[in-house]
Scaffold this active site. Structure first.
Site, PDB file in Angstrom:
ATOM      1  N   GLY A  70      61.916  17.180 -18.041  1.00 54.77           N
ATOM      2  CA  GLY A  70      62.743  16.133 -17.437  1.00 54.77           C
ATOM      3  C   GLY A  70      62.289  15.864 -16.011  1.00 54.77           C
ATOM      4  O   GLY A  70      62.263  14.719 -15.559  1.00 54.77           O
ATOM      5  N   THR A  71      61.911  16.904 -15.317  1.00 54.85           N
ATOM      6  CA  THR A  71      61.421  16.768 -13.940  1.00 54.85           C
ATOM      7  C   THR A  71      60.242  15.804 -13.880  1.00 54.85           C
ATOM      8  O   THR A  71      60.185  14.912 -13.027  1.00 54.85           O
ATOM      9  CB  THR A  71      60.980  18.159 -13.405  1.00 54.85           C
ATOM     10  N   ASN A 139      74.603  17.804 -13.205  1.00 60.33           N
ATOM     11  CA  ASN A 139      74.331  19.114 -13.809  1.00 60.33           C
ATOM     12  C   ASN A 139      75.268  20.209 -13.310  1.00 60.33           C
ATOM     13  O   ASN A 139      75.499  21.194 -14.005  1.00 60.33           O
ATOM     14  CB  ASN A 139      72.876  19.521 -13.538  1.00 60.33           C
ATOM     15  N   SER A 187      65.948  14.571 -22.130  1.00 61.42           N
ATOM     16  CA  SER A 187      65.298  15.847 -22.388  1.00 61.42           C
ATOM     17  C   SER A 187      66.055  16.521 -23.525  1.00 61.42           C
ATOM     18  O   SER A 187      67.205  16.170 -23.810  1.00 61.42           O
ATOM     19  CB  SER A 187      65.357  16.664 -21.092  1.00 61.42           C
ATOM     20  N   ALA A 188      65.420  17.479 -24.187  1.00 60.96           N
ATOM     21  CA  ALA A 188      66.021  18.058 -25.400  1.00 60.96           C
ATOM     22  C   ALA A 188      66.748  19.380 -25.157  1.00 60.96           C
ATOM     23  O   ALA A 188      67.670  19.726 -25.885  1.00 60.96           O
ATOM     24  CB  ALA A 188      64.931  18.262 -26.452  1.00 60.96           C
ATOM     25  N   HIS A 189      66.333  20.129 -24.117  1.00 66.75           N
ATOM     26  CA  HIS A 189      66.741  21.542 -24.086  1.00 66.75           C
ATOM     27  C   HIS A 189      68.129  21.816 -23.502  1.00 66.75           C
ATOM     28  O   HIS A 189      68.559  22.962 -23.427  1.00 66.75           O
ATOM     29  CB  HIS A 189      65.681  22.397 -23.381  1.00 66.75           C
ATOM     30  N   THR A 225      47.200  16.668 -23.405  1.00 67.65           N
ATOM     31  CA  THR A 225      47.536  16.901 -24.813  1.00 67.65           C
ATOM     32  C   THR A 225      49.035  17.093 -24.962  1.00 67.65           C
ATOM     33  O   THR A 225      49.647  17.881 -24.241  1.00 67.65           O
ATOM     34  CB  THR A 225      46.784  18.142 -25.329  1.00 67.65           C
ATOM     35  N   CYS A 312      67.852  25.641 -10.531  1.00 66.43           N
ATOM     36  CA  CYS A 312      66.789  25.679  -9.525  1.00 66.43           C
ATOM     37  C   CYS A 312      67.260  26.342  -8.245  1.00 66.43           C
ATOM     38  O   CYS A 312      66.474  26.944  -7.531  1.00 66.43           O
ATOM     39  CB  CYS A 312      66.340  24.263  -9.197  1.00 66.43           C
TER      40      CYS A 312
HETATM   41  N1  PLP Z   1      67.909  16.297 -14.183  1.00 62.89           N
HETATM   42  C1  PLP Z   1      69.024  17.015 -14.360  1.00 62.89           C
HETATM   43  C2  PLP Z   1      70.349  16.353 -14.185  1.00 62.89           C
HETATM   44  C3  PLP Z   1      68.940  18.366 -14.702  1.00 62.89           C
HETATM   45  O1  PLP Z   1      70.046  19.078 -14.875  1.00 62.89           O
HETATM   46  C4  PLP Z   1      67.655  18.944 -14.861  1.00 62.89           C
HETATM   47  C5  PLP Z   1      67.530  20.370 -15.170  1.00 62.89           C
HETATM   48  O2  PLP Z   1      68.391  21.176 -14.901  1.00 62.89           O
HETATM   49  C6  PLP Z   1      66.533  18.133 -14.670  1.00 62.89           C
HETATM   50  C7  PLP Z   1      66.697  16.814 -14.335  1.00 62.89           C
HETATM   51  C8  PLP Z   1      65.166  18.681 -14.816  1.00 62.89           C
HETATM   52  O3  PLP Z   1      64.881  18.961 -16.143  1.00 62.89           O
HETATM   53  P1  PLP Z   1      63.785  20.039 -16.526  1.00 62.89           P
HETATM   54  O4  PLP Z   1      64.291  21.348 -16.052  1.00 62.89           O
HETATM   55  O5  PLP Z   1      63.679  19.922 -18.001  1.00 62.89           O
HETATM   56  O6  PLP Z   1      62.548  19.662 -15.827  1.00 62.89           O
END
Ligand code: PLP
Length: 369
Positions: A70-71, A139, A187-189, A225, A312
């Site tokens: 996602g980042t 988040n 994002s999936a996780h 890839t 983070c």
């Molecule tokens: N955006 C939000 C709102 C998130 O909560 C997160 C991850 O905690 C991200 C972006 C980043 O996603 P990733 O950790 O998959 O890079």
């Protein structure tokens, strides 16, 4: 795995059904750039997943660029446009806030909702190309923004609108077309899909340029890839997304029960964002006059996983920028922990958690009397 895992906004347990099907795919070498049979198979898998994910958010006529995280998708949205001034909400994830040092920050109110008048003021002051980036759901607090209103305002000023929906995807329904945004990160996780994959969905009209260059694998917008197995797992999540969202709807009842029981024990607790719409699984709550490090450590020793906010910034002493932006006093922010649930969690676990919360609350010095 922790005895009780209440940190699902950091990452969720991979769904057993998705895991099993991903495993089966790992028996074959799959590179979507190869011209042979295996390459063709990889391409088919990737395109099927792309179509399912686009359909899952009603964005059928858009592009979707697979990324590793996602980042990375947020970085592509913000850095893939040249000569744009970025406007970002004050409570955005660091993967948005840290991309542009000179981004104009849009204030939020004490509930964590974007100050739309401030957004207008900022946009009025700027003459050139503008990109407004506002997250779908936070988040830390789970607070859901009114993205449709944000998009309508931003479009009045000719801005492009991006929304980071990493936390929302799989927990609540998202309708790209109805929201009126131009770009969406998913994002999936965070809801039972695999790690190692993210995606930026965007209208074809957005003049995006690649930030990772090379072989041009993903629509010439992202080289490298692809993680075909994770992309496949993401597609499976998308296929069953309605069921997943239904399961998270049930989680809201468990979250509300947990919150209610916590507040019975510690009436002086603050629950952030509880006056506005939130994700069904998230609660961000304080234990008055107890540091979040102490709370985390206490629960970790009991093998109960919770968090001090975003993954983070956990383990650091920095106060949550989200709570500070919402106007929380330092000593209040200092004692806040995030509890984030998932469909696998139970009322029994909630009761065990509350029992331990009570025990800690009562033995902390200020309340002993
Ligand atoms: N955006 C939000 C709102 C998130 O909560 C997160 C991850 O905690 C991200 C972006 C980043 O996603 P990733 O950790 O998959 O890079």
């Amino acid at each position: 795995m922790a005895k009780i895992y209440f940190d699902n906004n950091a990452t969720c347990l991979l769904d057993a059904n998705i895991k099993q099907q991903m495993f089966a795919l790992m028996d074959e070498p799959l590179n979507a750039s190869s011209t042979h049979k295996n390459g063709r198979k990889a391409r088919l898998i990737k395109e099927a997943a792309r179509a399912k994910i686009l359909a899952s958010v009603n964005a059928k006529n858009c592009n979707l660029v697979f990324t590793a995280t996602g980042t990375e998708a947020n970085n592509l949205a913000l850095n893939g446009l040249t000569d744009y001034q970025v406007f970002a909400g004050a409570t955005e994830h660091p993967s948005v806030l840290k991309v542009w040092e000179d981004a104009k920050i849009i204030n939020v109110d004490s509930n964590g909702l974007l100050n739309l008048e401030h957004l207008k003021e900022l946009l009025q002051q700027h003459k050139g190309n503008c990109l407004v980036s506002v997250m779908y759901a936070n988040n830390e607090t789970g607070v859901i923004q009114n993205i449709k209103q944000v998009a309508d305002i931003a479009h009045e000023y000719g801005a492009i609108v991006h929304s980071d929906a990493v936390q929302a995807y799989g927990k609540i329904a998202i309708d790209f077309a109805a929201l009126g945004v131009d770009m969406l990160t998913v994002s999936a996780h965070k809801s039972g899909g695999p790690q190692g994959v993210g995606a930026l969905i965007h209208k074809k009209s957005v003049p995006l340029k690649a930030i990772i260059r090379g072989g041009g694998q993903e629509l010439n917008l992202r080289s490298g890839t692809e993680n075909i197995v994770s992309i496949f797992g993401f597609g499976l999540l998308a296929e069953y997304l309605d069921k997943k969202i239904d399961a998270f709807r049930e989680v809201a009842k468990l979250r509300d029960y947990l919150e209610q029981e916590i507040l019975k024990v510690s009436r002086d607790s603050v629950v952030f964002g509880s006056n506005v719409q939130r994700l069904p699984n998230t609660t961000y709550v304080t234990m008055k006059d107890v540091s979040r490090e102490a709370i985390l450590m206490n629960f970790d020793l009991l093998d109960i996983a919770i968090s001090a906010g975003s993954a983070c910034s956990s383990g650091t002493t920095k106060l949550s920028h989200v709570l500070i932006a919402m106007g929380a006093a330092n000593n209040v922010a200092e004692s806040a922990v995030r509890i984030s649930l998932a469909p696998g969690n139970s009322y029994d676990e909630a009761d065990q958690f509350v029992k331990e919360w009570r025990s800690m609350y009562l033995r902390t010095s200020n309340k002993a009397a």
